[in-house]
Design a protein around this motif. Structure first.
Motif, PDB file in Angstrom:
ATOM      1  N   ALA A  81     -19.119  -1.047  21.939  1.00 20.23           N
ATOM      2  CA  ALA A  81     -19.396   0.267  21.359  1.00 20.23           C
ATOM      3  C   ALA A  81     -18.755   0.344  19.976  1.00 20.23           C
ATOM      4  CB  ALA A  81     -18.861   1.367  22.263  1.00 20.23           C
ATOM      5  N   ALA A  82     -19.175   1.334  19.193  1.00 19.58           N
ATOM      6  CA  ALA A  82     -18.677   1.470  17.824  1.00 19.58           C
ATOM      7  C   ALA A  82     -17.155   1.582  17.815  1.00 19.58           C
ATOM      8  CB  ALA A  82     -19.305   2.688  17.162  1.00 19.58           C
ATOM      9  N   PRO A  83     -16.474   0.676  17.116  1.00 18.32           N
ATOM     10  CA  PRO A  83     -15.007   0.726  17.081  1.00 18.32           C
ATOM     11  C   PRO A  83     -14.511   1.739  16.059  1.00 18.32           C
ATOM     12  CG  PRO A  83     -15.779  -1.128  15.804  1.00 18.32           C
ATOM     13  CD  PRO A  83     -17.011  -0.465  16.363  1.00 18.32           C
ATOM     14  N   GLU A  84     -13.238   2.065  16.182  1.00 14.51           N
ATOM     15  CA  GLU A  84     -12.577   2.958  15.231  1.00 14.51           C
ATOM     16  C   GLU A  84     -11.547   2.169  14.433  1.00 14.51           C
ATOM     17  OE1 GLU A  84     -10.943   6.190  17.389  1.00 14.51           O
ATOM     18  OE2 GLU A  84     -12.916   7.060  17.891  1.00 14.51           O
ATOM     19  N   VAL A  85     -11.259   2.657  13.243  1.00 12.94           N
ATOM     20  CA  VAL A  85     -10.317   1.964  12.366  1.00 12.94           C
ATOM     21  C   VAL A  85      -8.908   2.052  12.951  1.00 12.94           C
ATOM     22  CG1 VAL A  85      -9.271   1.932  10.078  1.00 12.94           C
ATOM     23  CG2 VAL A  85     -11.726   2.345  10.309  1.00 12.94           C
ATOM     24  N   LEU A  86      -8.275   0.875  13.103  1.00  9.46           N
ATOM     25  CA  LEU A  86      -6.885   0.809  13.563  1.00  9.46           C
ATOM     26  C   LEU A  86      -5.925   0.916  12.392  1.00  9.46           C
ATOM     27  CD1 LEU A  86      -6.895  -2.136  16.159  1.00  9.46           C
ATOM     28  CD2 LEU A  86      -6.613   0.294  16.637  1.00  9.46           C
ATOM     29  N   ARG A 129       3.926  -4.317  14.193  1.00  9.01           N
ATOM     30  CA  ARG A 129       3.786  -4.486  12.740  1.00  9.01           C
ATOM     31  C   ARG A 129       2.329  -4.460  12.289  1.00  9.01           C
ATOM     32  NH1 ARG A 129       6.095  -9.900  11.113  1.00  9.01           N
ATOM     33  NH2 ARG A 129       5.829  -9.061   9.006  1.00  9.01           N
ATOM     34  N   ALA A 130       1.415  -4.009  13.127  1.00  7.36           N
ATOM     35  CA  ALA A 130      -0.009  -4.018  12.794  1.00  7.36           C
ATOM     36  C   ALA A 130      -0.264  -3.325  11.459  1.00  7.36           C
ATOM     37  CB  ALA A 130      -0.806  -3.338  13.895  1.00  7.36           C
ATOM     38  N   GLY A 131      -1.004  -4.013  10.596  1.00  2.68           N
ATOM     39  CA  GLY A 131      -1.332  -3.467   9.283  1.00  2.68           C
ATOM     40  C   GLY A 131      -0.330  -3.809   8.208  1.00  2.68           C
ATOM     41  N   ALA A 132       0.781  -4.452   8.582  1.00  5.99           N
ATOM     42  CA  ALA A 132       1.796  -4.825   7.602  1.00  5.99           C
ATOM     43  C   ALA A 132       1.460  -6.171   6.966  1.00  5.99           C
ATOM     44  CB  ALA A 132       3.169  -4.900   8.263  1.00  5.99           C
ATOM     45  N   ARG A 424      -9.617  -4.117   6.692  1.00  7.47           N
ATOM     46  CA  ARG A 424      -9.566  -3.149   7.782  1.00  7.47           C
ATOM     47  C   ARG A 424      -9.634  -3.849   9.133  1.00  7.47           C
ATOM     48  NH1 ARG A 424     -12.500  -0.728   3.693  1.00  7.47           N
ATOM     49  NH2 ARG A 424     -11.802   1.390   3.150  1.00  7.47           N
ATOM     50  N   ALA A 425      -8.957  -3.244  10.100  1.00  9.54           N
ATOM     51  CA  ALA A 425      -9.063  -3.660  11.495  1.00  9.54           C
ATOM     52  C   ALA A 425      -9.669  -2.511  12.265  1.00  9.54           C
ATOM     53  CB  ALA A 425      -7.699  -4.013  12.065  1.00  9.54           C
ATOM     54  N   LEU A 426     -10.622  -2.841  13.178  1.00 11.26           N
ATOM     55  CA  LEU A 426     -11.298  -1.829  13.970  1.00 11.26           C
ATOM     56  C   LEU A 426     -11.312  -2.264  15.435  1.00 11.26           C
ATOM     57  CD1 LEU A 426     -13.221  -2.488  11.187  1.00 11.26           C
ATOM     58  CD2 LEU A 426     -14.151  -0.293  11.914  1.00 11.26           C
ATOM     59  N   ARG A 427     -11.133  -1.260  16.321  1.00  9.28           N
ATOM     60  CA  ARG A 427     -11.248  -1.541  17.751  1.00  9.28           C
ATOM     61  C   ARG A 427     -11.714  -0.268  18.475  1.00  9.28           C
ATOM     62  NH1 ARG A 427      -6.336  -4.253  20.676  1.00  9.28           N
ATOM     63  NH2 ARG A 427      -5.326  -2.292  20.129  1.00  9.28           N
TER      64      ARG A 427
END
Length: 427
Positions: A81-86, A129-132, A424-427
């Motif tokens: 399904a459509a993921p959202e930005v993490l 640390r996600a996004g670092a 960007r990361a999406l899940r």
């Protein structure tokens, strides 16, 4: 054109399912023809463990490609399904390469990309640390392609200053570099300035050697020392630019296209096996089917299958250029992304299986997951997921065009860079 020359015109939010019929017609929209139904049923049985389609009887593939995208299906599933930005990591300049995953100093997995400002960055994908930003290396040249992970764990990438670099992702530092070609100056404007750029992404062979296109094709040892260069640098006219990632077979052979309008096959010592003239530039990285057919694509939209002998087996013509790397499904479905805004799914015999219409040109490398879903970005600012029958699963709008290929982590996180310079990361 193989498949009766069908082109599917659909609404942006819908995929098209078309199957050639005798006389050049197509199945009615939403209705599957019997032959294609059998293929789809076999693929479903394979996914569900009930058996495998005949094409899957050959174990493994006798080749690798370490450049943009993933030419064969991943062994993990992406989002259904459509993921959202993490998270979002602004990197300051355009990103056109797909992320490459590697462990950093604390063992966390980071997604590594290069930017058009010469920045090579690793961003932590998941965890506290996600996004670092974990690694941040600068080089004096624009980075266009995707890094390849070497046998020793180093990440290998090229820049438009005619250099290829190796970065240790745990140390966060360049371990070696090598200049390719003799273009002078290396960053001049026009064809001569780009001729020696290793911008298509390297491929790592089974023995650890590195193959990369620049002014022709280079084979380097795992530390970047030159083994051979094809063609010779002193020929007249000088070697043309190779912007596609090489396809490397287990016997050390190489297949690649270039801006001399040809697809070539070389042996492990750099000797020419065959050459097929297509005319326009060949910027798309090729793939190899289980049968041994090589499939390549040119900037005039032609997708061509070539026998191991160098003879052409079939040709399919898309509406416009096909420049993104080709990709393959588990059943050897060939995915070709066109500048006409269509993603084409071709059977191994070159017939059109289906086409899906995005809202603008597609320069993003298609990525196929274990369930057969195909993920890609387009110049309408969307990323897409299409199922194996060509139907839209989801799409997510981003602020600007997406020319980069997507990557999917072991945890099912989609990571993608955009023309806005944001990873960007999406899940």
């Amino acid at each position: 054109m193989a498949g009766g020359g069908l082109t599917c015109a659909c609404l942006l939010s819908l995929g098209c399912w078309t199957q050639p019929r005798p006389g050049g017609g197509a199945c009615p929209e939403g209705v599957e023809c019997s032959a294609e139904r059998e293929v789809a049923d076999a693929a479903e049985r394979h996914v569900e463990g009930e058996g495998a389609p005949a094409a899957a009887a050959v174990d493994g593939r006798p080749w690798r490609r370490g450049g943009p995208g993933s030419p064969t299906p991943l062994d993990i599933d992406g989002p259904e399904a459509a993921p959202e930005v993490l998270w979002e990591a602004p990197l300051g300049a355009v990103i056109t390469g797909a992320p490459t995953f590697a462990a950093v100093d604390d063992g966390a997995t980071a997604a590594f990309v290069g930017t058009h400002a010469g920045r090579f960055v690793g961003v932590v994908v998941e965890g506290p640390r996600a996004g670092a930003i974990a690694v941040d290396v600068n080089v004096p040249g624009m980075i266009w392609g995707t890094a390849a992970r070497a046998s020793d764990g180093a990440l290998i990438f090229g820049a438009d200053n005619d250099m290829i670099y190796a970065v240790d992702p745990r140390a966060g530092a360049i371990t070696w570099s090598q200049r390719l070609g003799a273009c002078d100056p290396p960053r001049a404007l026009g064809p001569e300035g780009t001729r020696c750029d290793p911008d298509g992404g390297p491929t790592i062979a089974a023995d650890g050697d590195i193959f990369v296109g620049a002014d022709g094709v280079y084979r380097l040892d795992p530390r970047g020392a030159l083994r051979w260069h094809y063609p010779a640098a002193d020929i007249d006219p000088r070697p043309r630019h190779v912007g596609a990632a090489p396809l490397v077979t287990l016997d050390g052979g190489v297949v690649v296209g270039g801006q001399d309008g040809a697809v070539i096959a070389l042996d492990r010592e750099g000797g020419l096996r065959w050459r097929v003239e297509l005319g326009p530039d060949v910027d798309a990285a090729p793939v190899m089917l289980k049968s041994g057919l090589v499939v390549a694509a040119a900037d005039d939209g032609r997708v061509v299958a070539i026998e191991p002998s160098g003879e052409t087996r079939w040709t399919f013509t898309a509406g416009k250029d096909v420049r993104a790397p080709l990709a393959l499904g588990a059943d050897d479905t060939i995915y070709a992304a066109g500048f006409d805004g269509l993603l084409y799914a071709l059977r191994p015999d070159g017939a059109l299986r289906w086409s899906f219409t995005a809202g603008a040109a597609i320069a993003s490398a298609p990525v196929v997951d274990a369930a057969g879903r195909v993920y890609f970005g387009a110049r309408d600012d969307f990323i897409y997921a299409v199922d194996r029958r060509g139907r839209l699963q989801w799409r997510v709008e981003l602020p600007e065009d997406v020319d980069a290929g997507l990557a999917i982590s072991d945890g099912g996180v989609v990571v993608v860079g955009g023309d806005d310079g944001v990873l960007r990361a999406l899940r």
